[in-house]
Scaffold this motif. Structure first.
Motif: not given
Length: 296
Positions: A91, A108-109, A111-113, A115-116
């Motif tokens: 990132l 990026s949050t 939660a975004d990370l 969710a990977i």
């Protein structure tokens, strides 16, 4: 005691967040054909189950189904720190490259990370399925034992049916022997009459030669050997039924021998009564052959 190739067993179990149901069933088969449906990610489980089945069974088309589920109501989630570090590095590098090109990226949050894919592990069993495989292998043993017990119970019932049919064969064989004995005098008288008729109407015929031909006809109509072999086959079949082993193939071969003798007896009968007994024999033997197809 013989075992049937038909059987069924089912069971349930749980280990950690996982629960499962087993279904084990089998039908007739020429050999041992195993079809297992188990999750691929349970490394080594299928080989272990196949090994247990092959040691316990000799014949049959065997189907095993394992349905596995996981309780997600209170998942035991753990952060994959190695994956997270790699994602953060990627990132940061992406943001640097974007800034150098004059592109502004949305922040990026967490939660975004998260969710990977692969960022969170649902418990240690996913990382290492060995404990679950060990438990499943252990719990399959009693299921297989129950399955074998059912096949033995079915085999006992099958043995009783076959024993009754063998008794019928034995009784019919004795009837055939009695009828053959009763026709001896009548057959001998018929041969003497035929011999006299031939000699009276055939000039220059060699009496000895004619007598030999008639004697040959008498031998060909004799069913003593067939009776003796049928009796021997009954004894052999009962011996196989008493063995604690896989005797299905031997019994199947013996049924062919039974049928061969019954066919020969019918072809030699030369009397309605004896032919009738021979046909009854063939019917009972055919019923036995159907039952034997299910013997392991």
């Amino acid at each position: 005691m013989i075992r049937s190739m038909t059987g069924f067993a089912s069971g349930k179990g749980a280990f950690g967040p996982h629960s499962w149901t087993w279904e084990l069933r089998s039908v007739n088969g020429k050999g041992l054909d195993m079809r297992l449906r188990v999750p691929d990610w349970l490394t080594g489980l299928e080989a272990a189950l196949r090994s247990q089945i092959s040691k316990a069974l000799n014949r049959g088309n065997v189907t095993l189904s394992l349905k596995l589920s996981r309780d997600e109501t209170a998942p035991d989630l753990a952060l994959n720190e190695t994956a997270m570090a790699a994602a953060l590095t990627a990132l940061a590098r992406t943001q640097e490259m974007a800034a150098a090109s004059g592109v502004t990226l949305a922040p990026s949050t967490a939660a975004d990370l998260i969710a990977i894919k692969g960022m969170l592990d649902a418990g240690s069993e996913v990382d290492d399925p060995a404990p679950l495989v060990e438990q499943l292998t252990k719990e399959f043993a009693p299921l297989l034992a129950a399955f074998v017990d059912m096949r033995q119970t079915e085999g006992k019932a099958l043995a009783d049916i076959l024993d009754g049919q063998l008794t019928q064969v034995s009784q019919l064989t004795e009837q055939a022997a009695d009828l053959a004995e009763q026709r001896k005098d009548k057959t001998a008288e018929a041969l003497r009459e035929n011999l006299a008729r031939v000699l009276d109407n055939a000039q220059g015929a060699d009496p000895d030669r004619v007598a030999q031909e008639l004697a040959l006809i008498a031998v060909k109509s004799d069913i003593t050997e067939e009776i003796d072999r049928l009796k021997a086959h009954v004894v052999a079949a009962r011996d196989l039924l008493s063995q604690d082993a896989a005797v299905g193939r031997k019994l199947d071969f013996l049924m062919q021998e039974f049928n061969r003798e019954a066919n020969t007896l019918c072809s030699k009968a030369q009397s309605a009564d004896l032919t009738s007994v021979g046909l009854e024999l063939k019917a009972v033997i055919d019923q036995m052959r159907e039952q034997v197809q299910n013997v392991e």
